[in-house]
Design an enzyme around this catalytic site. Structure first.
Site, mmCIF file in Angstrom:
data_model
loop_
_atom_site.group_PDB
_atom_site.id
_atom_site.type_symbol
_atom_site.label_atom_id
_atom_site.label_comp_id
_atom_site.label_asym_id
_atom_site.label_seq_id
_atom_site.Cartn_x
_atom_site.Cartn_y
_atom_site.Cartn_z
ATOM 1 C CG ASP A 44 40.139 33.384 31.971
ATOM 2 O OD1 ASP A 44 41.240 33.528 32.382
ATOM 3 O OD2 ASP A 44 39.237 33.323 32.487
ATOM 4 C CE LYS A 100 39.992 40.248 34.659
ATOM 5 N NZ LYS A 100 41.365 39.627 35.283
ATOM 6 C CG HIS A 101 36.308 37.080 32.546
ATOM 7 N ND1 HIS A 101 36.025 37.599 33.470
ATOM 8 C CD2 HIS A 101 37.687 36.562 32.867
ATOM 9 C CE1 HIS A 101 36.927 37.740 34.518
ATOM 10 N NE2 HIS A 101 37.960 37.057 33.985
ATOM 11 C CG HIS A 112 39.445 29.882 38.688
ATOM 12 N ND1 HIS A 112 38.550 30.979 38.750
ATOM 13 C CD2 HIS A 112 40.624 30.242 38.339
ATOM 14 C CE1 HIS A 112 39.095 31.903 38.292
ATOM 15 N NE2 HIS A 112 40.729 31.766 38.206
ATOM 16 N NE ARG A 117 46.963 37.377 40.517
ATOM 17 C CZ ARG A 117 45.758 36.506 40.442
ATOM 18 N NH1 ARG A 117 45.477 36.123 41.864
ATOM 19 N NH2 ARG A 117 45.091 36.298 39.601
ATOM 20 N NE ARG A 124 37.579 38.998 39.557
ATOM 21 C CZ ARG A 124 37.973 38.059 38.668
ATOM 22 N NH1 ARG A 124 37.453 36.765 38.847
ATOM 23 N NH2 ARG A 124 38.693 38.243 37.756
ATOM 24 C CG ASP A 161 44.930 38.119 36.372
ATOM 25 O OD1 ASP A 161 44.005 38.440 35.535
ATOM 26 O OD2 ASP A 161 45.117 37.001 36.222
#
Length: 362
Positions: free
Chosen positions: A259, A174-175, A187, A88, A144, A80
């Site tokens: 996902d 996505k998504h 999440h 990350r 985003r 990601d």
């Protein structure tokens, strides 16, 4: 527990998370028994706070071990890596800003990002977001997204995907069919959107259609319930959404990937018998289990492998459905470059840093 061969069959449809900067015994067991077709990396897989060459060498060793235990030369090495808060990697990998700030520079940023990802041995970026920032109270998408209208979101997402493609990284829209209008975060809970198919056609599907027309190879599902379209299950396991809309209406012929199934919106469903078959039958080809959110996710992964084997043996899942999904995955993997980890020179990274700064000034 199914025999080893059945576990490996499920591995052909699995993107698995790794526990840390080195392989644990559980990692080694899962890689060798399941032989996942790909892995997904997070910040926990990089040593932070050490010189570039040190953490890069560590990551190279991790990738080499993954291939060794999975016994695969070709794999999807995924990350990601959208920019903004969805980054990350340690420095000096560039911290590009959110998609909303990229504007006319989206393609150039994606090309630079892809060059950096290739240097890490990554060949798939779980981007761009094709969501529309239509709900200002959305806690998970926000900037985003590339825009707050279908047109701006489509233009930015398309430019970004083409930039990734220019530099040899696979992109993923996505998504699906759109996460931009939610007011809750999948999440932690299951969002519900009371949109009709026509509502989606008028707004959410427009960026996805632009990316499908550009032959994007992967589309990621969203764990959202659309009760006016399918009142029973979230999009990830919904045949009306994945087969009827994505495959049949929009004509997508690439790989459909879930996902993260560790997300609270859907994780409990995949401890119920028959869910894996339902996901395959809906049109999902590839499943992400990140092991980044839920500590019991490895047990869930093995449960899913068993559920997959049971569904094949009892007829709930037809072999031809699995074969078609596997063929889509294998066709894509055959076209996916396998990159060698290498350091980038300072001049390149400085150039990318200047580009990131430029994006922050209108």
């Amino acid at each position: 527990m199914p025999v080893s061969r059945e576990l490996e069959l499920f591995g052909n449809h699995l993107i698995l998370g790794i526990s840390g900067t080195k392989l644990s015994d559980d990692d080694k067991r899962a890689l060798s028994e399941l032989k996942p077709v790909g892995v997904i990396f997070f910040a926990k897989n990089f040593i932070d706070g050490v010189p570039y060459q040190v953490w890069l060498a560590s990551f190279q060793e991790l990738i080499d071990q993954i291939r060794e235990y999975a016994e695969r030369d070709s794999m999807f090495m995924t990350l990601d890596h959208e920019g903004g808060r969805v980054v990350r990697t340690p420095l000096p990998i560039t911290r590009f800003p959110y998609a909303a700030l990229l504007r006319s520079q989206a393609r150039e940023v994606a090309k630079a990002t892809a060059r950096e990802l290739k240097s890490l041995g990554i060949n798939v970026s779980w981007s761009p977001a094709a969501d529309i920032y239509s709900n200002p109270h959305n806690p998970v998408i926000g900037p985003r997204a590339f825009g707050n209208t279908p047109e701006t979101a489509a233009k930015g997402a398309l430019a970004y995907y083409l930039g990734l493609q220019d530099s040899g990284i696979l992109g993923c829209a996505k998504h699906f069919p759109g996460h931009g209008d939610t007011s809750t975060d999948s999440h932690f809970e299951l969002p519900v959107l009371n949109l009709t198919v026509q509502d989606l056609r008028d707004r959410e599907l427009i960026p996805f259609k632009a990316l499908i027309d550009a032959q994007i190879p992967l589309i990621m599902t969203t764990h959202i319930l659309f009760p006016q379209i399918d009142p029973d299950v979230p999009a990830t396991i919904s045949q009306p959404i994945l087969k009827n809309i994505l495959r049949d209406e929009l004509g997508f012929e690439g790989v459909v990937v879930s996902d993260d199934l560790d997300m609270k919106a859907i994780s409990d469903r995949f401890t119920q018998s028959g869910t894996v078959a339902r996901a395959f039958n809906a049109g999902c080809d590839l499943f992400i289990l990140s092991r980044n959110i839920n500590s019991s996710s490895l047990e869930r992964t093995y449960y899913m492998a068993g559920d997959f084997a049971d569904a094949l043996s009892n007829g709930n899942l037809k072999k031809e459905v699995v074969t078609a999904a596997r063929q889509r995955i294998e066709n894509l993997l055959a076209q996916t470059p396998q990159y060698i980890v290498h350091a980038l020179d300072k001049a390149t990274l400085l150039q990318h840093a200047e580009l990131a700064i430029a994006c922050s000034f209108p």
